[in-house]
Design a protein around this motif. Structure first.
Motif, short mmCIF file in Angstrom:
data_model
loop_
_atom_site.label_atom_id
_atom_site.label_comp_id
_atom_site.label_asym_id
_atom_site.label_seq_id
_atom_site.Cartn_x
_atom_site.Cartn_y
_atom_site.Cartn_z
N GLY A 208 0.78 -1.23 0.00
CA GLY A 208 0.00 0.00 0.00
C GLY A 208 0.81 1.28 0.00
N SER A 209 2.13 1.16 -0.02
CA SER A 209 3.00 2.35 0.01
C SER A 209 3.37 2.80 -1.39
N GLN A 210 3.98 3.99 -1.47
CA GLN A 210 4.49 4.53 -2.73
C GLN A 210 5.94 4.96 -2.55
N PRO A 211 6.87 4.01 -2.45
CA PRO A 211 8.28 4.37 -2.21
C PRO A 211 8.86 5.21 -3.35
N ASP A 212 9.49 6.31 -2.98
CA ASP A 212 10.14 7.20 -3.95
C ASP A 212 11.64 7.10 -3.71
N ALA A 213 12.22 6.00 -4.18
CA ALA A 213 13.58 5.64 -3.80
C ALA A 213 14.64 6.64 -4.26
N TRP A 214 14.51 7.14 -5.49
CA TRP A 214 15.60 7.98 -6.01
C TRP A 214 15.65 9.33 -5.32
N ARG A 215 14.51 9.86 -4.94
CA ARG A 215 14.52 11.09 -4.15
C ARG A 215 15.10 10.83 -2.76
N TYR A 216 14.75 9.69 -2.18
CA TYR A 216 15.27 9.30 -0.87
C TYR A 216 16.79 9.13 -0.91
N ILE A 217 17.28 8.46 -1.95
CA ILE A 217 18.72 8.21 -2.06
C ILE A 217 19.50 9.51 -2.05
N VAL A 218 19.01 10.51 -2.78
CA VAL A 218 19.70 11.80 -2.85
C VAL A 218 19.54 12.60 -1.57
N GLU A 219 18.31 12.68 -1.08
CA GLU A 219 18.02 13.60 0.03
C GLU A 219 18.31 13.01 1.41
N VAL A 220 18.36 11.69 1.51
CA VAL A 220 18.59 11.06 2.82
C VAL A 220 19.89 10.26 2.83
N GLN A 221 19.94 9.21 2.02
CA GLN A 221 21.08 8.30 2.07
C GLN A 221 22.39 8.99 1.70
N GLU A 222 22.44 9.63 0.54
CA GLU A 222 23.69 10.25 0.10
C GLU A 222 23.97 11.54 0.85
N ALA A 223 22.96 12.09 1.51
CA ALA A 223 23.16 13.28 2.32
C ALA A 223 23.67 12.93 3.71
N GLY A 224 23.82 11.64 3.98
CA GLY A 224 24.38 11.22 5.26
C GLY A 224 23.40 11.29 6.43
N LYS A 225 22.12 11.34 6.14
CA LYS A 225 21.13 11.42 7.21
C LYS A 225 20.75 10.02 7.68
N PRO A 226 20.22 9.90 8.91
CA PRO A 226 19.77 8.59 9.41
C PRO A 226 18.64 8.06 8.54
N ALA A 227 18.56 6.75 8.43
CA ALA A 227 17.51 6.14 7.63
C ALA A 227 16.15 6.47 8.20
N ASN A 228 15.31 7.05 7.38
CA ASN A 228 13.95 7.41 7.78
C ASN A 228 13.14 7.65 6.51
N ALA A 229 12.18 6.78 6.26
CA ALA A 229 11.41 6.86 5.01
C ALA A 229 10.16 7.72 5.14
N ASP A 230 10.00 8.39 6.26
CA ASP A 230 8.83 9.27 6.41
C ASP A 230 8.83 10.33 5.31
N GLY A 231 7.72 10.40 4.60
CA GLY A 231 7.61 11.36 3.51
C GLY A 231 8.15 10.86 2.19
N TYR A 232 8.69 9.63 2.21
CA TYR A 232 9.26 9.05 0.98
C TYR A 232 8.56 7.78 0.54
N ARG A 233 7.58 7.31 1.33
CA ARG A 233 6.83 6.13 0.91
C ARG A 233 5.40 6.22 1.45
#
Length: 303
Positions: free
Chosen positions: A278-303
């Motif tokens: 039932g989710s809508q994961p937006d992985a590529w935006r997450y990868i840039v804005e969270v993962q590659e930005a060095g932020k803690p893993a948190n998918a809130d607002g990305y799925r």
């Protein structure tokens, strides 16, 4: 989304992963889906994986479509030519071509410069990723063009905008995935006069059979993998990108997307489909804005 009854699709490279997910979702829409690959119940490819094209075809039929398994090595011209001749003979048309042939994970040497990377392995990777798509398109497109509104989906890893800005950690892998995007852009020019459409499509961090095995989890308990890799929280099932292809195939105005490079997450928001949970994961935006930005893993607002 619009139904796909009466549509005929070829998912080239549908043994597992994205190809299997795409085939199933096209079947769920009511399409007849030819699924190809090298691994059958009587033989395995160099990949040496247990998934078979017969299993994929059965899942397509179970989903509501008609799955037809055909063993094909897409580097062998005669086999591809025979496949298209069979589709023409049995169906008289081809509405959707999905070029998902790959099968080269075992050849990648990450973070190894070209002068140290296996040359044989790298060139084999390019053949599997690029030559297979070209050969398949060469033989399949004359039949697809007859429909007057056919769709070609070139499956890759990463969008054009992301890959333009990021080196994909291997010269051969980088070339392979960028080449497929360029293929879709080139095909868009060649297909436009015939009323047909070509797009490049990428899944996000996909929970393929290989990825689940890597983390020692199953689809029903995939979140257990977050202990090893917290950013896996943004992952998606292969059916998610399958629903992206089904949405494109059922869009009567898909020609407006000709030449685009898009992701499953982007199309989910535009067409309104969701993943199995039932989710809508937006992985590529997450990868840039969270993962590659060095932020803690948190998918809130990305799925």
């Amino acid at each position: 989304m619009n139904r796909l009854d009466g549509k005929v699709a070829l998912v080239a490279g549908a043994t597992r992963g994205a190809g299997r997910g795409i085939a199933i979702e096209l079947g769920a829409g009511g399409a007849t889906v030819y699924v190809t690959g090298r691994t059958t119940r009587t033989q395995r490819s160099e990949y040496n994986r247990p998934e078979t094209i017969e299993e994929t075809a059965e899942l397509v039929t179970r989903a509501g479509g008609k799955g037809i398994a055909v063993a094909v090595d897409h580097l062998e011209r005669e086999q591809v030519q025979a496949l298209i001749a069979r589709i023409e003979s049995e169906q008289g048309r081809l509405d959707v071509l999905v070029n998902d042939i790959w099968g080269a994970e075992h050849l990648i040497e990450w973070n190894v410069p070209i002068w140290e990377h296996s040359l044989d392995g790298g060139l084999r990777m390019l053949r599997l990723a690029v030559d297979t798509h070209l050969i398949t398109s060469h033989y399949a497109l004359p039949l697809l063009i007859r429909s007057g509104n056919g769709l070609v989906v070139e499956m890759t890893d990463g969008t054009a905008s992301y890959n333009d800005q990021n080196y994909r950690l291997s010269m051969f892998y980088d070339l392979a995935k960028m080449s497929v995007i360029r293929m879709a852009q080139s095909l868009s020019r060649e297909l436009r006069p015939h009323g047909c459409t070509a797009v490049a499509l990428t899944p996000g961090w996909m929970r393929s059979e290989i990825m689940l095995e890597h983390f020692g989890v199953r689809e029903d308990n995939w979140r257990d993998a977050l202990e090893k890799e917290p950013h896996f929280v943004i992952s998606e099932s292969p059916r998610f990108v399958g629903r992206a292809v089904a949405a494109l195939a059922g869009d009567p105005e898909v020609a407006r997307r000709n030449g685009e490079s898009v992701s499953s997450g982007q199309l989910a928001q535009e067409y309104g489909f969701r993943d199995l949970d039932g989710s809508q994961p937006d992985a590529w935006r997450y990868i840039v804005e969270v993962q590659e930005a060095g932020k803690p893993a948190n998918a809130d607002g990305y799925r």
